[in-house]
Design an enzyme around this catalytic site. Structure first.
Site, PDB file in Angstrom:
ATOM      1  N   ALA A  11      40.131 176.559  39.620  1.00 35.02           N
ATOM      2  CA  ALA A  11      39.723 175.743  38.705  1.00 35.02           C
ATOM      3  C   ALA A  11      40.119 175.717  37.358  1.00 35.02           C
ATOM      4  CB  ALA A  11      38.092 175.779  38.735  1.00 35.02           C
ATOM      5  N   GLY A  35      42.880 173.929  36.360  1.00 33.42           N
ATOM      6  CA  GLY A  35      43.496 172.573  35.653  1.00 33.42           C
ATOM      7  C   GLY A  35      42.615 171.804  34.712  1.00 33.42           C
ATOM      8  N   ARG A  80      43.521 163.169  34.021  1.00 31.57           N
ATOM      9  CA  ARG A  80      43.426 161.979  34.706  1.00 31.57           C
ATOM     10  C   ARG A  80      41.834 161.645  34.551  1.00 31.57           C
ATOM     11  NH1 ARG A  80      45.951 162.071  40.260  1.00 31.57           N
ATOM     12  NH2 ARG A  80      44.769 159.935  40.377  1.00 31.57           N
ATOM     13  N   TYR A 108       1.432 154.045  32.869  1.00 33.41           N
ATOM     14  CA  TYR A 108       2.235 155.425  32.691  1.00 33.41           C
ATOM     15  C   TYR A 108       1.240 156.554  32.802  1.00 33.41           C
ATOM     16  CZ  TYR A 108       4.280 159.338  30.539  1.00 33.41           C
ATOM     17  OH  TYR A 108       4.824 160.530  30.295  1.00 33.41           O
ATOM     18  N   ASN A 158      -9.207 155.076  40.864  1.00 35.40           N
ATOM     19  CA  ASN A 158      -8.613 154.077  40.650  1.00 35.40           C
ATOM     20  C   ASN A 158      -7.938 153.917  39.222  1.00 35.40           C
ATOM     21  OD1 ASN A 158      -8.046 151.291  41.946  1.00 35.40           O
ATOM     22  ND2 ASN A 158      -8.540 150.794  39.823  1.00 35.40           N
ATOM     23  N   ALA A 218      -4.674 148.285  35.966  1.00 37.59           N
ATOM     24  CA  ALA A 218      -3.418 148.126  35.249  1.00 37.59           C
ATOM     25  C   ALA A 218      -3.262 148.152  33.722  1.00 37.59           C
ATOM     26  CB  ALA A 218      -3.356 146.452  35.587  1.00 37.59           C
ATOM     27  N   ASN A 277      -0.075 161.545  26.123  1.00 33.83           N
ATOM     28  CA  ASN A 277       0.084 163.076  26.432  1.00 33.83           C
ATOM     29  C   ASN A 277       1.007 163.614  25.182  1.00 33.83           C
ATOM     30  OD1 ASN A 277       2.438 161.289  27.471  1.00 33.83           O
ATOM     31  ND2 ASN A 277       2.991 163.184  28.570  1.00 33.83           N
ATOM     32  N   ALA A 337     -12.634 148.578  30.708  1.00 30.46           N
ATOM     33  CA  ALA A 337     -11.181 147.802  30.330  1.00 30.46           C
ATOM     34  C   ALA A 337     -11.190 147.815  28.869  1.00 30.46           C
ATOM     35  CB  ALA A 337     -11.106 146.623  30.847  1.00 30.46           C
TER      36      ALA A 337
END
Length: 466
Positions: free
Chosen positions: A26, A28, A32, A366, A377, A380, A386, A423
């Site tokens: 190894a 070389g 290229r 997230y 649950n 959305a 965190n 919510a």
């Protein structure tokens, strides 16, 4: 040339009868590639090409491993750690000269030596085993060469052989027209008894078109001494294909992926659009897994039976248990663990978090550094906050908890079992079991305010046009 040569097709991997040493070339510069990264460290399927090669060789339990380095030595030292000895070739005077640099590292070694190339990453364990087995055949060859027969022999060196015995090795630049007509080519890989290797190399000269010390010349030296040299022929020329450019790297990746997709389907995975699915070297898939279009597996993914991974998902460093549904457009990052029957939906990102049995995060969420209990649950737009700019903290969500949409859980925080977070809440203190937590600013109502605002703005706009 007779074609009565040993094939690698039937060889089964087994530990060699004598101690084995690897010499991996190894040194070389890989010009290229046009890269600051050492050529042999460029990844295929998420793993450096050198690591692919070393993993295959590990099946033969080598006693010593020597990597011959030149340019980029520091990168190789960092990548290999203490798994191999680094020998330095400076200047680079050919492949024979490169192997000579391993002399000190192999001092006193009396076993077999397998010479490999770091930019030829896909040599199979059974091919290496076939070379070592041939080295210990009754005719006791001094050198075993790995040959291959490509559709177009191009500029490859030739192996002139009869009945499996090598009569002559010649580089393309030095070959006659008759020798170039031979279609058996030299891969460069060899197996040599340690007791013979350096004695043969010491007799190699550089009177050739390149002025270099060719490793292949040890065959001609051995033949001149009346010793036998043998050839083993791989049935798959792709396994000895070298990688010297970005285009060749991409082609190698494509070949690897194509084979892995076929293997996945043979093992019981349904790929809806196989050509769009990309695997890592260590991806593990169970039975009756369905993978839809444009899914990417990074390293470290284990998927159990009966999982559906919908389109446009990216998974890395995660565990997905039976019956889970992922995506579409989901991202599972390292440390994600989805337990049986859980679900993450579209545009959900999970990092270093566990979703318990049957838990759901269906949309735009997230979850970082979190433990989500069974049956919970996650609404959305929920995020676990965190990171404070210096440290990361965990969020714990109890079983069957309900987190309302557009909520921010500011870690460290614990949400109890069966609790409800309303919510739009920003929760920074623990929520007890069964409790409702609502954290919102007061909602103000001003009757008629909007109508008066619109009327005033319309008059202002009309006046501006006069």
């Amino acid at each position: 040339m007779m074609r009565a040569m040993t094939s690698t097709h039937e060889a089964a991997p087994s530990a060699p009868s004598a101690p084995l040493a690897l010499v991996v070339l190894a040194a070389g510069k890989g010009t290229r590639m046009k890269s600051d990264l050492h050529k042999v460290l460029h990844p295929i399927a998420g793993r450096p090409m050198l690591a692919h090669l070393m993993a295959s060789a590990a099946g033969l339990a080598p006693a010593r491993q020597v990597v011959v380095a030149g340019h980029g030595r520091e990168q190789l030292e960092k990548a290999l750690g203490d798994s191999a000895t680094i020998a330095v070739q400076e200047p680079q005077l050919g492949t024979g000269h490169a192997v000579l640099q391993a002399r000190a590292a192999l001092a006193g070694f009396e076993g077999d030596v397998l010479i490999l190339y770091g930019d030829v990453p896909f040599v199979r364990t059974q091919t290496m085993a076939a070379m070592i087995e041939r080295l210990h055949a009754p005719d006791a060859p001094a050198v075993v060469v790995l040959g291959f027969a490509p559709e177009d022999p191009l500029q490859y060196g030739r192996v002139i052989a009869q009945d499996g015995r090598v009569l002559k090795m010649v580089e393309h630049k030095d070959a006659s027209e008759a020798e170039r007509a031979c279609t058996l080519c030299n891969s460069g890989l060899m197996a040599v008894k340690g007791a013979d290797l350096f004695a043969l190399l010491d007799q190699v000269g550089n009177a050739n078109a390149q002025g270099e010390y060719y490793l292949t010349d040890i065959v001609n030296v051995a033949n001149a001494q009346g010793k036998t040299c043998a050839v083993v022929v791989t049935d798959d020329p792709d396994e000895v294909a070298g990688i010297n450019s970005r285009a060749e790297l991409a082609a190698a990746e494509g070949r690897w992926q194509a084979r892995r997709r076929l293997q996945a389907m043979a093992d019981g995975t349904s790929l809806v659009a196989p050509e769009t699915v990309w695997f890592a070297y260590d991806t593990v898939l169970g039975r009756d897994v369905t993978v839809e279009q444009n899914v990417v597996f990074g390293p470290g993914v284990t998927v159990a039976d009966h999982v559906v991974i919908h389109a446009f998902c990216h998974l890395e460093g995660c565990r997905v248990e039976s019956g889970v549904s992922v995506g579409p457009f989901a991202r599972l990052r390292p440390g994600a663990a989805l337990e049986e029957g859980s679900r993450v939906g579209n545009f959900v990102e999970v990092k270093n978090s566990r979703l318990g049995k049957g838990a759901k995060a269906n949309h735009l969420t997230y979850l970082g550094d979190a433990d989500v209990g069974a049956g919970a649950n996650i609404g959305a737009g929920t995020i676990t906050c965190n990171y404070d700019g210096y440290f990361k903290y965990r969020t714990v969500i109890g079983e069957r908890a309900f987190i309302g949409s557009n909520s921010a859980l500011i870690a460290p925080v614990r949400i109890g079992a069966d609790a409800i977070v309303a919510a739009g809440s920003a929760v920074s203190r623990d929520v007890s079991d069964g409790e409702l937590r609502l954290v919102r600013g007061e909602q103000l109502v001003k009757p008629g305010w909007a109508d008066r605002f619109h009327d005033a703005m319309k008059r202002k706009k009309a006046d501006s046009k006069k």
